[in-house]
Design a protein around this motif. Structure first.
Motif, PDB file in Angstrom:
ATOM      1  N   THR A  12     -12.398  13.861   6.036  1.00 47.65           N
ATOM      2  CA  THR A  12     -12.689  12.610   6.741  1.00 47.65           C
ATOM      3  C   THR A  12     -13.995  11.988   6.280  1.00 47.65           C
ATOM      4  O   THR A  12     -14.185  10.778   6.424  1.00 47.65           O
ATOM      5  CB  THR A  12     -12.775  12.857   8.259  1.00 47.65           C
ATOM      6  OG1 THR A  12     -13.786  13.843   8.517  1.00 47.65           O
ATOM      7  CG2 THR A  12     -11.445  13.343   8.807  1.00 47.65           C
ATOM      8  N   SER A  20     -10.645   7.921   4.302  1.00 47.35           N
ATOM      9  CA  SER A  20      -9.821   8.404   5.408  1.00 47.35           C
ATOM     10  C   SER A  20      -9.994   7.524   6.637  1.00 47.35           C
ATOM     11  O   SER A  20     -11.114   7.120   6.980  1.00 47.35           O
ATOM     12  CB  SER A  20     -10.209   9.843   5.764  1.00 47.35           C
ATOM     13  OG  SER A  20      -9.589  10.236   6.982  1.00 47.35           O
ATOM     14  N   ASN A  63      -6.502   5.803   3.613  1.00 53.46           N
ATOM     15  CA  ASN A  63      -5.443   6.786   3.816  1.00 53.46           C
ATOM     16  C   ASN A  63      -5.151   6.981   5.297  1.00 53.46           C
ATOM     17  O   ASN A  63      -6.073   7.124   6.105  1.00 53.46           O
ATOM     18  CB  ASN A  63      -5.842   8.130   3.204  1.00 53.46           C
ATOM     19  CG  ASN A  63      -4.780   9.207   3.412  1.00 53.46           C
ATOM     20  OD1 ASN A  63      -4.909  10.069   4.272  1.00 53.46           O
ATOM     21  ND2 ASN A  63      -3.722   9.158   2.629  1.00 53.46           N
ATOM     22  N   VAL A  74      -8.423  10.609  -1.327  1.00 51.03           N
ATOM     23  CA  VAL A  74      -9.094  10.901  -0.064  1.00 51.03           C
ATOM     24  C   VAL A  74      -9.403  12.393  -0.011  1.00 51.03           C
ATOM     25  O   VAL A  74      -8.602  13.225  -0.438  1.00 51.03           O
ATOM     26  CB  VAL A  74      -8.223  10.470   1.130  1.00 51.03           C
ATOM     27  CG1 VAL A  74      -6.967  11.314   1.255  1.00 51.03           C
ATOM     28  CG2 VAL A  74      -9.013  10.496   2.428  1.00 51.03           C
TER      29      VAL A  74
END
Length: 604
Positions: free
Chosen positions: A19, A39, A152, A16
């Motif tokens: 975002t 994310s 994640n 990840v």
């Protein structure tokens, strides 16, 4: 070990990043057998991504607004269902494509490392026997499996939801709602937990049958724990095992030599940490196996006859094929994670053209382990990003702080509840106007105010690259959470080139003067130790002498470990490795003997 999901022969994954950088990476790489991580922090951004990809792929789109009874979870479920459908569709088309140059399945096999499956592909290409060629073709088409669409959750990002001014029940907290959304989706993948243990979140896992092993050991959804050392793996693994949840992967990440948020250890280095995993891995698996079966017995469930698969992977600062091989062969991990270098591969992750240039041009002063995160942990940040430019501009105009459009990092309750974000304009205005503690020196107050204004609106701006890249918000101000490895990658690359670099087929992507990843981590920890000592002496943080003594001892032990194992660790340029190790030793000694390096609470 018991049955486990079929996976491709790739030995790396894409972790990840922020975002938005890897928000739709599965649509770029999964059909080629490459796993990546999405994310779950920003469900508003996730909903924007779902709308975009529905429109782009002719999928029906029904908005999920804030009037939905469970909007965060519903948005995440809908997005992962969409990713699952689209990747399945892509994979079916890939398997049906011609096994010849230009065909996607041909590219699939060209990208693989040297494995028996890759050799089977070559046998197909060179075979002159029609019957053999048909058999090999069937095998190749069946073996072209897609990579996982993992997710994640930063476990610390779990504030309770506020709706119409009323605090909602715990299960509507950010992390728990994200877990529920992923659990209800159709993907057969893993949830990756990072940032440490969250008791209520981990307990919540057992409410979803997909995370519980079946009698034959299979799992519909898996749990991956991102850990910084063996002790963390033990503690978190046991906690989950007592709930009947099996940890399918321990993902070791350097505490400091990575991108984005860092969680530095007290000087524990990657080499000794990996050595401990290597030596104690079987013991860990047996301990978790026994704990899970005790829980199953208490619940009157049939016992597992064998431990399900447990993978150990590593990420953080890997930069070339020899380091990747060191992890796989000497430390015997099952896979590696490559993050920061992929920021320069726009066909894999979301970085807009302006920031691709800034990443290529970045110097050491531009990539900093900063105070930017409202989480209060060190954060690797590109200081030339549009987000940082906007932050500095607001300060220059006398309006420090962000409008805080999303509020995922609401931790500060100094001025009452509900908590707010320390990067927000509201909090900074109050904090800067508040009287200092009695007796505090004006210079310390000024320094605290300066550090406060370093806080960035990262929960929103880390999605800016996605918004710009897809034309959703061209005026977005992206933040870039690259690790220090970016300083040694100086040109835009492609997915194919970077995979070739990972497997040693391409040799010109990384600067030759780059230090070995283990040396780089050591240097970063010495610099972090110096910063901790200085911050403690200024009164910014509180650390005991015991903490610093342990830190120095761990670094010294790590240097000794590297020196003793240098022959196994470094096959080429061993003299350079030892020279850099000696230099690091002297740097550590300098930190401890300089006036600013005197341990707080000690003299001389």
């Amino acid at each position: 070990m018991m049955a486990h999901p079929v996976r491709s022969d790739h030995t790396f994954h894409i972790p990840v990043m922020g975002t938005g950088f890897t928000l739709d990476t599965p649509l770029r790489v999964a059909r080629f057998g490459i796993s990546s991580v999405v994310s779950l922090v920003d469900d508003v951004l996730i909903e924007q991504a779902r709308r975009h990809h529905c429109m782009e792929n002719g999928e029906p789109y029904e908005p999920i607004g804030n009037d939905h009874p469970d909007p965060r979870a519903a948005r995440i479920t809908a997005y992962f269902d969409l990713l699952d459908r689209l990747v399945r569709r892509q994979s079916e088309a890939l398997r049906a494509s011609p096994i010849e140059p230009g065909g996607e399945i041909y590219r699939y096999y060209e990208l693989l490392p040297e494995t028996p499956l890759k050799r089977r592909f070559r046998s197909y290409l060179h075979s002159k026997d029609p019957s053999e060629k048909r058999d090999l073709e069937l095998q190749l088409r069946e073996s072209a499996v897609s990579g996982a669409i993992d997710a994640n959750i930063m476990t610390k990002l779990d504030p309770n939801a506020i709706r119409d001014g009323v605090e909602q029940p715990a299960e509507f907290g950010d992390a728990m709602a994200a877990l529920r959304g992923f659990a209800r989706s159709s993907v057969n993948a893993a949830i990756v937990f990072s940032a440490g243990i969250n008791h209520r979140l981990y307990a919540y896992l057992s409410e979803f049958p997909d995370f519980m092993p079946q009698e034959d050991g299979t799992l519909r959804k898996r749990v991956t724990l991102k850990v910084s050392d063996f002790r963390s793996a033990q503690i978190q693994g046991r906690f989950l095992a007592k709930s009947g949840v099996w940890v399918s992967e321990f993902r070791i990440e350097s505490g400091i030599n990575c991108g984005g948020h860092t969680f530095p250890t007290a000087g524990l280095l990657m080499g000794p940490i990996l050595e401990e995993f290597k030596q104690k891995r079987a013991e860990l698996v047996e301990t978790l196996f026994a704990a899970v079966n005790r829980t199953r017995a208490a619940r009157k469930l049939p016992p597992l006859t064998e431990p399900p698969e447990v993978r150990v992977t590593v990420q953080g600062g890997i930069g070339n094929a020899s380091e990747d091989e060191l992890m796989l062969k000497y430390y015997e991990v099952d896979g590696t994670g490559w993050g920061t270098p992929f920021l320069l591969a726009p066909d894999a992750v979301n970085v807009d053209e302006e920031h691709l240039r800034k990443l290529m041009d970045a110097g050491p002063e531009d990539v900093r382990l900063s105070d930017s995160s409202p989480m209060g942990v060190p954060f690797w940040n590109l200081m030339t990003s549009a987000s940082e430019e906007a932050r500095r501009q607001r300060i220059a105009e006398g309006h420090p702080g962000s409008p805080c459009p999303k509020g995922y990092l609401r931790f500060e309750s100094r001025f009452g509840k509900p908590p707010i974000c320390s990067a927000s304009r509201q909090f900074q205005r109050q904090a800067l106007a508040a009287p200092p503690p009695p007796g505090e020196a004006p210079s310390l107050t000024e320094l605290k105010h300066e550090i406060l204004q370093h806080k960035s609106c990262i929960c929103h701006d880390l999605g800016g690259g996605f918004l710009r890249r897809h034309g959703i918000a061209p005026r977005a101000t992206p933040a870039i959470c690259c690790g220090p490895n970016i300083l040694y990658f100086k040109r835009i690359t492609t997915l194919d080139e970077l995979i070739g670099h990972i497997y040693g087929r391409v040799s010109d992507l990384c600067a030759t003067e780059r230090p070995h990843m283990l040396i780089q981590e050591l240097r970063l920890y010495i610099a972090h130790l110096k910063d901790q000592i200085e911050s403690c002496s200024k009164g910014l943080i509180d650390r005991t002498p015991k903490y610093f003594e342990e830190f120095v001892q761990n670094l010294s032990d790590g240097i000794r470990y590297y020196r003793e194992r240098s022959c196994q660790i470094v096959s080429e340029q061993r003299d350079r490795f030892l020279d850099e190790l000696g230099l690091a030793q002297r740097q550590l000694e300098t930190v401890m003997t300089s006036p600013s390096g005197v341990l707080p609470g000690r003299t001389g």
